[in-house]
Design a protein around this motif. Structure first.
Motif, PDB file in Angstrom:
ATOM      1  N   LEU A 196       0.817  -1.214   0.000  1.00  0.00           N
ATOM      2  CA  LEU A 196       0.000   0.000   0.000  1.00  0.00           C
ATOM      3  C   LEU A 196       0.858   1.275   0.000  1.00  0.00           C
ATOM      4  N   PRO A 197       1.726   1.483   1.002  1.00  0.00           N
ATOM      5  CA  PRO A 197       2.587   2.675   0.918  1.00  0.00           C
ATOM      6  C   PRO A 197       3.593   2.569  -0.227  1.00  0.00           C
ATOM      7  N   GLY A 198       3.908   1.325  -0.653  1.00  0.00           N
ATOM      8  CA  GLY A 198       4.841   1.133  -1.762  1.00  0.00           C
ATOM      9  C   GLY A 198       4.377   1.841  -3.035  1.00  0.00           C
ATOM     10  N   ASN A 199       3.049   1.896  -3.246  1.00  0.00           N
ATOM     11  CA  ASN A 199       2.508   2.604  -4.412  1.00  0.00           C
ATOM     12  C   ASN A 199       2.987   4.053  -4.457  1.00  0.00           C
ATOM     13  N   PHE A 200       2.938   4.718  -3.317  1.00  0.00           N
ATOM     14  CA  PHE A 200       3.314   6.137  -3.289  1.00  0.00           C
ATOM     15  C   PHE A 200       4.825   6.305  -3.368  1.00  0.00           C
ATOM     16  N   LEU A 201       5.555   5.413  -2.681  1.00  0.00           N
ATOM     17  CA  LEU A 201       7.019   5.478  -2.766  1.00  0.00           C
ATOM     18  C   LEU A 201       7.461   5.320  -4.215  1.00  0.00           C
ATOM     19  N   LEU A 205      -4.445  -2.429   8.983  1.00  0.00           N
ATOM     20  CA  LEU A 205      -5.631  -1.599   9.175  1.00  0.00           C
ATOM     21  C   LEU A 205      -5.245  -0.130   9.302  1.00  0.00           C
ATOM     22  N   VAL A 206      -4.210   0.136  10.099  1.00  0.00           N
ATOM     23  CA  VAL A 206      -3.765   1.526  10.294  1.00  0.00           C
ATOM     24  C   VAL A 206      -3.316   2.127   8.956  1.00  0.00           C
ATOM     25  N   VAL A 207      -2.490   1.371   8.231  1.00  0.00           N
ATOM     26  CA  VAL A 207      -1.989   1.870   6.942  1.00  0.00           C
ATOM     27  C   VAL A 207      -3.157   2.106   5.974  1.00  0.00           C
ATOM     28  N   ALA A 208      -4.115   1.164   5.961  1.00  0.00           N
ATOM     29  CA  ALA A 208      -5.246   1.279   5.028  1.00  0.00           C
ATOM     30  C   ALA A 208      -6.125   2.472   5.381  1.00  0.00           C
ATOM     31  N   ILE A 209      -6.401   2.652   6.665  1.00  0.00           N
ATOM     32  CA  ILE A 209      -7.283   3.757   7.075  1.00  0.00           C
ATOM     33  C   ILE A 209      -6.621   5.111   6.808  1.00  0.00           C
ATOM     34  N   VAL A 210      -5.338   5.219   7.144  1.00  0.00           N
ATOM     35  CA  VAL A 210      -4.638   6.485   6.907  1.00  0.00           C
ATOM     36  C   VAL A 210      -4.611   6.804   5.409  1.00  0.00           C
ATOM     37  N   THR A 211      -4.360   5.771   4.596  1.00  0.00           N
ATOM     38  CA  THR A 211      -4.325   5.988   3.146  1.00  0.00           C
ATOM     39  C   THR A 211      -5.688   6.452   2.634  1.00  0.00           C
ATOM     40  N   ALA A 212      -6.756   5.806   3.111  1.00  0.00           N
ATOM     41  CA  ALA A 212      -8.099   6.169   2.648  1.00  0.00           C
ATOM     42  C   ALA A 212      -8.466   7.585   3.099  1.00  0.00           C
ATOM     43  N   LEU A 213      -8.150   7.892   4.343  1.00  0.00           N
ATOM     44  CA  LEU A 213      -8.518   9.194   4.928  1.00  0.00           C
ATOM     45  C   LEU A 213      -7.805  10.337   4.225  1.00  0.00           C
ATOM     46  N   PHE A 214      -6.523  10.143   3.947  1.00  0.00           N
ATOM     47  CA  PHE A 214      -5.718  11.224   3.364  1.00  0.00           C
ATOM     48  C   PHE A 214      -5.463  10.993   1.869  1.00  0.00           C
ATOM     49  N   TRP A 215      -6.379  10.269   1.239  1.00  0.00           N
ATOM     50  CA  TRP A 215      -6.197   9.907  -0.162  1.00  0.00           C
ATOM     51  C   TRP A 215      -5.922  11.118  -1.046  1.00  0.00           C
ATOM     52  N   ARG A 216      -6.760  12.133  -0.934  1.00  0.00           N
ATOM     53  CA  ARG A 216      -6.606  13.291  -1.822  1.00  0.00           C
ATOM     54  C   ARG A 216      -5.289  14.026  -1.631  1.00  0.00           C
ATOM     55  N   PHE A 226       7.336  -3.849  -1.128  1.00  0.00           N
ATOM     56  CA  PHE A 226       7.289  -2.397  -1.323  1.00  0.00           C
ATOM     57  C   PHE A 226       7.299  -2.064  -2.813  1.00  0.00           C
ATOM     58  N   ILE A 227       7.981  -2.896  -3.596  1.00  0.00           N
ATOM     59  CA  ILE A 227       8.214  -2.515  -4.986  1.00  0.00           C
ATOM     60  C   ILE A 227       7.436  -3.363  -5.995  1.00  0.00           C
ATOM     61  N   VAL A 267      -3.715   1.036  -7.019  1.00  0.00           N
ATOM     62  CA  VAL A 267      -3.630   0.611  -5.621  1.00  0.00           C
ATOM     63  C   VAL A 267      -4.400  -0.690  -5.421  1.00  0.00           C
ATOM     64  N   ALA A 268      -5.589  -0.786  -6.042  1.00  0.00           N
ATOM     65  CA  ALA A 268      -6.379  -2.015  -5.926  1.00  0.00           C
ATOM     66  C   ALA A 268      -5.611  -3.206  -6.526  1.00  0.00           C
ATOM     67  N   TRP A 269      -5.048  -2.995  -7.731  1.00  0.00           N
ATOM     68  CA  TRP A 269      -4.263  -4.055  -8.363  1.00  0.00           C
ATOM     69  C   TRP A 269      -3.069  -4.458  -7.504  1.00  0.00           C
ATOM     70  N   SER A 270      -2.423  -3.490  -6.860  1.00  0.00           N
ATOM     71  CA  SER A 270      -1.243  -3.815  -6.052  1.00  0.00           C
ATOM     72  C   SER A 270      -1.629  -4.725  -4.892  1.00  0.00           C
TER      73      SER A 270
END
Lengths: 266, 301
Positions: free
Chosen positions: B25-30, B165-176, B226-227, B244-247
Motif C-alpha cells: 500500500l505505501p509502496g505505491n506512493f514510494l 488496518l492503520v496503513v489502510a485507514i490512513v491511506t483512505a482518509l488522506f487519499w486526496r 514495497f516494490i 492501488v487495488a491491483w497492487s
C-alpha cells in the motif's frame, strides 16, 4: 527618536496601505544553499492587470513566484495578498506551475487533474458531486480540452498538458492567477488559446501574473511588466517600463543586439 | 484436511497476505515519488534498531521495536548527511553505505547477543518464521468462531492485521492530499498542504508496515512487497485508484501462491523438503512483475 526609527521612516512609509494590491512583495530575499537567488525585491501588482515577469535565465523569476506562494520559504521579506498574510488568502489564488515540474506518466486522467483544482472545496472526504464534475468540464471547455476528459495525461501533447494545467487553475475560482512560463514549449494554437483565456480573465476583473521569457510577445500579451535579474530592475506599464534601456540593464550583455535594434526601430 | 489446514496453513497464509498488503500500500506512493529505494532502506535500517530495542528491554514487542526502528532511521539520516558533507560523497552512495553498514551492524549485534529465548536471529531477520506461526489450539474450521481458540492465535496475526488496518485507514482518509502532493508537489504547497509532513507520513507508514512485517516474515518479503506489486500494478492501469487495488491483488496473489509453492512445490518436483515461504513469496512477486512487464495492458503510458 532612535536611529532605527529614522531609517524606517526614511525607507518606506510606515503604514503602507496594500489592501488594494492583489499581491505585494516587500524586501523579499530567497536563497538556495547560501546563494541569494532573489535579493530584496519589492513588487506591487495592480488589480485587474496582466503583468509579465521578465528577465534572463536564472534571474529568479520562478523563484519569486514560488516565494510569493509560500512554495519556497523566503530568507527575509514580506508577502501580502490584498493586504493580508498569504495563509488567509489562499482561496483567492490560482497557480499554474511549470509543466515540466511534474511527471506526466502519473496514473491519472485529465478530469482528475482539473478536480484537483477544487481540493479546497472538496477537502479530505467530501464526495465529488455532479456539480463539481460539471464545473471541471466547464473549465476544460474554456481551454478547448472538453473532449479529452477521460484521457490519461501522459497521452497529451505538451500544449494540451499546459491547457489542462490552466483548466485546473480555472477550477480554483480565484481572483489572482499566477502562472510560471505558461507558453514554454507549446504549439501556436495553444499559445493563442491560453492568451485568449488569460485576457478574458483580466476582462472579468481578475488579476494575472505570468513568468514570461519571449520578449517579442510582451507588448502584445501584457499591460504591465516586472523586470528582474536577482534584483528588481523595473516595474510599470509596458509603454513606459518595457524600454530598451531597462532591458539592457536587466539582461546586461545577454540581450541579443538584434532584439535591441528591433525594439528601437519599433 | 480441515484441521491441518486451519491449524498449520491458515495463520501463516493470513499473516503473509496481511504483511504483503501492508507493505504494498505505501509502496505505491514510494514508487510514484521515485523513492522506492526508501522502502529498501527502511527494511535494512530497522534491523539494528529492533535488536538494540530488544537488548535494552528484553522484549520482542511492537512498541519498543517501533521506537528502536524510528531511532535507527533517525541515526541513518544523520549518518547519511554527515558522510555526504564530510566525505563529499554523492547522496546515493552515502545512502547505500549507511544502509548496508547498519544492516551488517544489526547482524553482528544479533550474533553476539543472547537471543536464544526469542525468535530473533540472523536467519529470522532475512526469512522471518512464517512456517512456524501455527495455531495449536485449532481443531478445525469451527475454531474460527471459538473465542478461546482464537485467543491462542499467533500474536503476529493480530499485530499484522492492526498494522495493515492503520496503513489502510490512513491511506483512505488522506487519499486526496497523498495523490495531489505525489503528482504535483508545488501545486499542493500553493494550496497550503503540508507536503513535507505528507512525505514523512508515507515514510512512517512504510516503516510501520516494515517493522510489523519484519518480525513475522523477514526483510526479504518487505523489500519485495514495497516494490513488486505496485510496479506490476502500475502496468495494469492508468488510474491511481485502480493501481492501488491491483497492487493489493498482486500482493495477495504473491503471498498465497508463494506459500503454497514453497510448501508443496518441491514435493511436486520430487524434492524431499519444502523451501522458505518468505523467499518463495518474494520470488513469486518478482515473477508477477516480470509477467506484467511482458503482457500488461499499459506498459507504455
Amino acid at each position: 527618536m532612535s536611529a532605527l526609527e529614522l531609517i524606517t521612516d526614511a525607507g518606506q512609509p510606515v503604514a503602507e496601505d496594500l489592501s488594494q494590491a492583489p499581491l505585494a512583495l516587500r524586501g523579499l530575499t530567497v536563497s538556495y544553499h547560501d546563494e541569494p537567488v532573489v535579493f530584496s525585491v519589492d513588487m506591487t501588482i495592480v488589480p485587474g492587470s496582466m503583468t509579465g515577469i521578465i528577465g534572463p535565465n536564472g534571474a529568479g523569476k520562478s523563484t519569486l513566484l514560488k516565494a510569493a506562494l509560500g512554495i519556497v520559504t523566503p530568507l527575509a521579506g514580506r508577502v501580502t495578498v490584498w493586504g493580508q498574510p498569504l495563509g488567509k488568502m489562499r482561496d483567492r489564488i490560482a497557480y499554474v506551475p511549470q509543466r515540466a515540474s511534474v511527471d506526466w506518466d502519473f496514473p491519472t486522467q485529465v478530469l482528475d487533474v482539473v478536480l484537483m483544482g477544487m481540493y479546497r472545496e472538496l477537502g479530505l472526504l467530501r464526495r465529488v458531486r455532479p456539480r463539481h464534475v460539471a464545473h471541471a468540464m466547464e473549465c476544460l471547455t474554456r481551454v478547448g480540452m472538453q473532449d479529452f476528459a477521460e484521457r490519461q495525461i501522459g497521452q497529451l501533447s505538451g500544449g494540451q498538458q499546459q491547457r489542462v494545467f490552466l483548466a485546473r487553475a480555472l477550477a480554483q475560482k480565484a481572483d489572482l492567477y499566477l502562472l510560471d512560463e505558461p507558453f514554454a514549449g507549446v504549439d501556436a494554437a495553444t499559445e493563442a488559446a491560453i492568451i485568449g483565456v488569460l485576457k478574458a480573465l483580466r476582462d472579468e476583473g481578475k488579476t494575472v501574473v505570468a513568468v514570461h521569457h519571449d520578449l517579442s510577445t510582451v507588448e502584445a500579451y501584457f499591460d504591465r511588466v516586472f523586470l528582474i535579474n536577482r534584483r528588481r530592475m523595473g516595474e510599470g506599464p509596458v509603454a513606459t517600463a518595457f524600454t530598451q534601456d531597462a532591458l539592457q540593464a536587466t539582461y546586461g550583455g545577454r540581450l541579443s543586439d538584434g532584439f535591441v535594434a528591433r525594439q528601437s526601430a519599433g | 484436511m480441515g484441521f491441518e489446514f486451519v491449524a498449520l496453513s491458515l495463520p501463516p497464509l493470513v499473516i503473509g497476505v496481511l504483511a504483503a498488503m501492508a507493505c504494498a500500500l505505501p509502496g505505491n506512493f514510494l514508487l510514484l515519488r521515485r523513492q522506492a529505494l526508501i522502502g529498501d532502506a527502511i527494511s535494512h535500517v530497522v534491523l539494528p534498531g529492533i535488536v538494540v530495542a530488544f537488548l535494552i528491554t528484553g522484549l520482542v514487542a511492537a512498541v519498543p521495536m517501533m521506537l528502536g526502528a524510528a531511532a535507527a532511521a533517525l541515526a541513518a539520516v544523520v549518518l547519511i548527511e554527515a558522510i555526504r558533507r564530510l566525505g563529499n560523497v554523492e547522496p546515493g552512495a552515502a545512502m547505500g553505505v549507511v544502509f548496508t553498514a547498519m544492516f551488517a551492524g544489526g547482524v553482528l549485534l544479533l550474533e553476539q547477543s543472547d537471543t536464544s529465548g526469542v525468535h530473533l536471529d540472523v536467519e529470522h531477520a532475512l526469512y522471518g518464521n512464517l512456517e512456524s506461526l501455527i495455531w495449536l489450539d485449532a481443531t478445525g474450521w469451527a475454531s474460527l468462531t471459538d473465542p478461546q481458540a482464537l485467543a491462542a492465535l499467533p500474536p503476529e496475526l493480530p499485530r499484522m492485521a492492526l498494522a495493515f488496518l492503520v496503513v489502510a485507514i490512513v491511506t483512505a482518509l488522506f487519499w486526496r492530499p497523498l495523490k495531489l502532493s505525489t503528482f504535483d508537489e508545488g501545486f499542493a504547497r500553493s494550496l497550503g498542504l503540508p507536503t513535507g509532513l505528507i512525505g514523512l507520513g508515507i515514510v512512517v507508514m512504510a516503516a510501520l508496515a516494515a517493522v510489523a512485517a519484519f518480525d513475522a516474515v523477514g526483510s526479504i518479503i518487505v523489500i519485495a512487497m514495497f516494490i513488486c506489486p505496485p510496479a506490476a500494478a502500475r502496468l495494469m492501469t492508468n488510474r491511481l485508484e485502480h493501481q492501488v487495488a491491483w497492487s493489493l491483488v498482486f500482493a495477495t496473489l504473491s503471498a498465497v501462491l508463494g506459500y503454497v509453492l514453497a510448501g508443496y512445490g518441491p514435493l511436486w518436483i520430487g524434492a524431499a523438503t519444502s523451501v522458505s515461504a518468505a523467499g518463495m513469496i518474494a520470488t513469486v512477486s518478482g515473477l508477477l512483475l516480470a509477467a506484467a512487464c511482458l503482457w500488461a495492458p499499459h506498459r507504455t503510458a
